[in-house]
Motif scaffolding. Sequence first.
Motif, PDB file in Angstrom:
ATOM      1  N   ALA A  38     -83.112 -10.880 -17.605  1.00  0.00           N
ATOM      2  CA  ALA A  38     -84.622 -11.391 -17.234  1.00  0.00           C
ATOM      3  C   ALA A  38     -84.017 -13.409 -16.659  1.00  0.00           C
ATOM      4  CB  ALA A  38     -85.406 -11.407 -18.220  1.00  0.00           C
ATOM      5  N   ALA A  39     -83.075 -13.274 -16.343  1.00  0.00           N
ATOM      6  CA  ALA A  39     -82.505 -14.186 -15.825  1.00  0.00           C
ATOM      7  C   ALA A  39     -83.336 -15.647 -16.885  1.00  0.00           C
ATOM      8  CB  ALA A  39     -84.025 -14.730 -14.828  1.00  0.00           C
ATOM      9  N   ASN A  40     -82.689 -15.395 -17.935  1.00  0.00           N
ATOM     10  CA  ASN A  40     -82.933 -16.378 -18.603  1.00  0.00           C
ATOM     11  C   ASN A  40     -81.673 -17.015 -18.730  1.00  0.00           C
ATOM     12  OD1 ASN A  40     -84.456 -14.075 -21.603  1.00  0.00           O
ATOM     13  ND2 ASN A  40     -85.515 -14.675 -19.797  1.00  0.00           N
ATOM     14  N   ILE A  41     -80.827 -17.176 -18.297  1.00  0.00           N
ATOM     15  CA  ILE A  41     -79.661 -17.862 -18.236  1.00  0.00           C
ATOM     16  C   ILE A  41     -79.389 -18.090 -16.391  1.00  0.00           C
ATOM     17  CG2 ILE A  41     -78.300 -18.178 -21.043  1.00  0.00           C
ATOM     18  CD1 ILE A  41     -76.986 -15.713 -20.700  1.00  0.00           C
ATOM     19  N   ILE A  42     -77.700 -18.542 -16.695  1.00  0.00           N
ATOM     20  CA  ILE A  42     -77.539 -19.020 -15.632  1.00  0.00           C
ATOM     21  C   ILE A  42     -76.876 -17.308 -14.899  1.00  0.00           C
ATOM     22  CG2 ILE A  42     -77.811 -21.240 -14.737  1.00  0.00           C
ATOM     23  CD1 ILE A  42     -74.141 -20.859 -15.498  1.00  0.00           C
ATOM     24  N   PRO A  43     -76.603 -16.890 -13.723  1.00  0.00           N
ATOM     25  CA  PRO A  43     -76.350 -15.702 -13.086  1.00  0.00           C
ATOM     26  C   PRO A  43     -74.885 -15.404 -13.038  1.00  0.00           C
ATOM     27  CG  PRO A  43     -78.066 -17.105 -11.276  1.00  0.00           C
ATOM     28  CD  PRO A  43     -77.825 -17.317 -12.603  1.00  0.00           C
ATOM     29  N   GLY A  44     -73.908 -16.049 -13.040  1.00  0.00           N
ATOM     30  CA  GLY A  44     -72.863 -16.290 -13.171  1.00  0.00           C
ATOM     31  C   GLY A  44     -72.443 -16.608 -15.147  1.00  0.00           C
ATOM     32  N   LEU A  45     -72.845 -16.420 -15.904  1.00  0.00           N
ATOM     33  CA  LEU A  45     -72.116 -16.011 -17.232  1.00  0.00           C
ATOM     34  C   LEU A  45     -73.136 -14.668 -17.483  1.00  0.00           C
ATOM     35  CD1 LEU A  45     -71.361 -17.067 -19.750  1.00  0.00           C
ATOM     36  CD2 LEU A  45     -73.951 -18.694 -20.277  1.00  0.00           C
ATOM     37  N   GLU A  46     -74.706 -14.721 -17.172  1.00  0.00           N
ATOM     38  CA  GLU A  46     -75.274 -13.818 -17.745  1.00  0.00           C
ATOM     39  C   GLU A  46     -73.607 -12.288 -16.676  1.00  0.00           C
ATOM     40  OE1 GLU A  46     -79.313 -11.926 -17.541  1.00  0.00           O
ATOM     41  OE2 GLU A  46     -79.524 -12.248 -15.490  1.00  0.00           O
ATOM     42  N   ASN A  47     -73.768 -12.413 -15.378  1.00  0.00           N
ATOM     43  CA  ASN A  47     -73.064 -10.915 -14.943  1.00  0.00           C
ATOM     44  C   ASN A  47     -71.438 -10.989 -15.584  1.00  0.00           C
ATOM     45  OD1 ASN A  47     -75.023 -10.776 -12.725  1.00  0.00           O
ATOM     46  ND2 ASN A  47     -73.715 -12.213 -11.709  1.00  0.00           N
ATOM     47  N   ALA A  48     -70.946 -12.213 -15.940  1.00  0.00           N
ATOM     48  CA  ALA A  48     -69.826 -12.330 -16.988  1.00  0.00           C
ATOM     49  C   ALA A  48     -70.125 -11.284 -18.139  1.00  0.00           C
ATOM     50  CB  ALA A  48     -69.199 -13.723 -17.140  1.00  0.00           C
ATOM     51  N   LEU A  49     -71.150 -11.603 -19.002  1.00  0.00           N
ATOM     52  CA  LEU A  49     -71.752 -11.215 -19.895  1.00  0.00           C
ATOM     53  C   LEU A  49     -71.794  -9.305 -20.254  1.00  0.00           C
ATOM     54  CD1 LEU A  49     -73.121 -14.210 -21.687  1.00  0.00           C
ATOM     55  CD2 LEU A  49     -70.982 -13.124 -22.277  1.00  0.00           C
ATOM     56  N   LEU A  50     -72.047  -9.352 -19.055  1.00  0.00           N
ATOM     57  CA  LEU A  50     -72.614  -7.220 -18.396  1.00  0.00           C
ATOM     58  C   LEU A  50     -71.365  -7.072 -19.288  1.00  0.00           C
ATOM     59  CD1 LEU A  50     -74.640  -5.732 -17.462  1.00  0.00           C
ATOM     60  CD2 LEU A  50     -73.391  -5.989 -15.602  1.00  0.00           C
ATOM     61  N   GLY A  51     -71.886  -5.836 -20.070  1.00  0.00           N
ATOM     62  CA  GLY A  51     -71.021  -4.675 -21.079  1.00  0.00           C
ATOM     63  C   GLY A  51     -70.283  -5.520 -21.803  1.00  0.00           C
ATOM     64  N   LYS A  52     -70.359  -6.543 -22.296  1.00  0.00           N
ATOM     65  CA  LYS A  52     -69.541  -6.888 -23.521  1.00  0.00           C
ATOM     66  C   LYS A  52     -70.423  -6.642 -24.912  1.00  0.00           C
ATOM     67  CE  LYS A  52     -67.146  -9.232 -20.987  1.00  0.00           C
ATOM     68  NZ  LYS A  52     -66.185  -8.316 -20.685  1.00  0.00           N
ATOM     69  N   THR A  53     -69.269  -6.682 -25.879  1.00  0.00           N
ATOM     70  CA  THR A  53     -69.675  -6.447 -27.293  1.00  0.00           C
ATOM     71  C   THR A  53     -69.480  -6.955 -28.473  1.00  0.00           C
ATOM     72  OG1 THR A  53     -67.942  -5.168 -27.829  1.00  0.00           O
ATOM     73  CG2 THR A  53     -69.479  -3.741 -27.159  1.00  0.00           C
ATOM     74  N   VAL A  54     -70.357  -6.630 -29.686  1.00  0.00           N
ATOM     75  CA  VAL A  54     -70.274  -7.764 -30.626  1.00  0.00           C
ATOM     76  C   VAL A  54     -68.264  -7.906 -31.162  1.00  0.00           C
ATOM     77  CG1 VAL A  54     -70.354  -7.950 -33.021  1.00  0.00           C
ATOM     78  CG2 VAL A  54     -72.315  -7.259 -31.809  1.00  0.00           C
ATOM     79  N   GLY A  55     -68.315  -9.267 -31.156  1.00  0.00           N
ATOM     80  CA  GLY A  55     -66.653  -9.937 -31.438  1.00  0.00           C
ATOM     81  C   GLY A  55     -65.805  -9.656 -30.209  1.00  0.00           C
ATOM     82  N   ASP A  56     -66.630  -9.718 -29.135  1.00  0.00           N
ATOM     83  CA  ASP A  56     -65.741  -9.967 -27.665  1.00  0.00           C
ATOM     84  C   ASP A  56     -66.002 -11.785 -27.551  1.00  0.00           C
ATOM     85  OD1 ASP A  56     -65.430  -7.539 -27.369  1.00  0.00           O
ATOM     86  OD2 ASP A  56     -66.651  -7.302 -25.989  1.00  0.00           O
ATOM     87  N   LYS A  57     -65.130 -12.189 -27.598  1.00  0.00           N
ATOM     88  CA  LYS A  57     -64.638 -14.208 -26.965  1.00  0.00           C
ATOM     89  C   LYS A  57     -63.972 -13.369 -26.200  1.00  0.00           C
ATOM     90  CE  LYS A  57     -63.920 -15.027 -32.013  1.00  0.00           C
ATOM     91  NZ  LYS A  57     -62.957 -15.761 -32.042  1.00  0.00           N
ATOM     92  N   LEU A  58     -64.564 -14.976 -24.510  1.00  0.00           N
ATOM     93  CA  LEU A  58     -64.150 -14.957 -23.661  1.00  0.00           C
ATOM     94  C   LEU A  58     -64.602 -15.804 -23.150  1.00  0.00           C
ATOM     95  CD1 LEU A  58     -67.083 -13.214 -20.708  1.00  0.00           C
ATOM     96  CD2 LEU A  58     -67.339 -13.277 -23.184  1.00  0.00           C
ATOM     97  N   ASN A  59     -63.572 -16.859 -22.012  1.00  0.00           N
ATOM     98  CA  ASN A  59     -63.797 -17.905 -20.983  1.00  0.00           C
ATOM     99  C   ASN A  59     -64.465 -17.078 -19.444  1.00  0.00           C
ATOM    100  OD1 ASN A  59     -62.340 -19.471 -23.241  1.00  0.00           O
ATOM    101  ND2 ASN A  59     -60.825 -18.894 -23.050  1.00  0.00           N
ATOM    102  N   GLY A  67     -74.558 -21.147 -10.103  1.00  0.00           N
ATOM    103  CA  GLY A  67     -75.047 -21.043 -12.394  1.00  0.00           C
ATOM    104  C   GLY A  67     -76.517 -22.686 -11.321  1.00  0.00           C
ATOM    105  N   TYR A  68     -76.529 -24.122 -11.416  1.00  0.00           N
ATOM    106  CA  TYR A  68     -77.286 -24.494 -10.973  1.00  0.00           C
ATOM    107  C   TYR A  68     -77.570 -25.121  -9.841  1.00  0.00           C
ATOM    108  CZ  TYR A  68     -78.214 -24.954 -15.888  1.00  0.00           C
ATOM    109  OH  TYR A  68     -78.488 -24.453 -17.259  1.00  0.00           O
ATOM    110  N   GLY A  69     -76.984 -24.317  -8.872  1.00  0.00           N
ATOM    111  CA  GLY A  69     -76.493 -24.558  -7.147  1.00  0.00           C
ATOM    112  C   GLY A  69     -75.718 -25.907  -6.877  1.00  0.00           C
ATOM    113  N   GLU A  70     -75.863 -26.124  -5.657  1.00  0.00           N
ATOM    114  CA  GLU A  70     -74.573 -27.310  -4.968  1.00  0.00           C
ATOM    115  C   GLU A  70     -75.631 -28.650  -5.147  1.00  0.00           C
ATOM    116  OE1 GLU A  70     -72.058 -27.485  -4.156  1.00  0.00           O
ATOM    117  OE2 GLU A  70     -71.578 -24.737  -3.930  1.00  0.00           O
ATOM    118  N   HIS A  71     -75.213 -29.891  -5.434  1.00  0.00           N
ATOM    119  CA  HIS A  71     -76.109 -30.519  -4.716  1.00  0.00           C
ATOM    120  C   HIS A  71     -76.866 -31.018  -3.562  1.00  0.00           C
ATOM    121  CE1 HIS A  71     -77.145 -34.665  -4.714  1.00  0.00           C
ATOM    122  NE2 HIS A  71     -77.463 -34.908  -6.065  1.00  0.00           N
ATOM    123  N   VAL A  72     -78.093 -31.213  -3.862  1.00  0.00           N
ATOM    124  CA  VAL A  72     -78.353 -31.106  -2.218  1.00  0.00           C
ATOM    125  C   VAL A  72     -79.097 -32.381  -1.812  1.00  0.00           C
ATOM    126  CG1 VAL A  72     -80.718 -30.517  -1.002  1.00  0.00           C
ATOM    127  CG2 VAL A  72     -79.304 -29.205  -2.969  1.00  0.00           C
TER     128      VAL A  72
END
Length: 161
Positions: A38-59, A67-72
């Motif tokens: 639902a685009a509640n968090i930035i796309p890069g983080l949301e994509n990385a979390l897809l398929g993860k389960t409880v207890g998973d830890k990741l960097n 993230g928040y785009g390039e500086h314009v």
Amino acid sequence: MQIQDNAVASIHYTLTNEAGDTIDSSEGAEPLAYLHGAANIIPGLENALLGKTVGDKLNVQVSPEDGYGEHVAELVQQVPQEMFQGVDQVEIGMEFHAESNTGQPIAVTVTEVKEGMVTIDANHPLAGVTLNFDVEIVEVREATAEEQEHGHAHGAGGHHH
């Protein structure tokens, strides 16, 4: 259950910049609950979390474009200090709401005050920044029909009505 669209995931996280400075963290607080897809968090983080389960830890390292785009540069401009009527002292770091060329409200941050001119920046404060997240998934559940309709998680760590 795996994190997937229309699942509510609750995560603990620490967000740092490239220098290792902590920008934000859920440490000592409720985990962040969000509705996946639902685009509640930035796309890069949301994509990385897809398929993860409880207890998973990741960097996760998120580039500015995911993230928040390039500086314009065009979103930075100088305006006369007189435009800030009713404000006794305009200072660096102050945030104001302005109207864009399209009439939409936008948030701007004061980045410089010099010789009667104020430099304002309408970029997100984290635009152009590579973001590093340390994440732990603490809960994954199916979203309720109401959460899906509203487009966000409800309850602890989520949105309250």
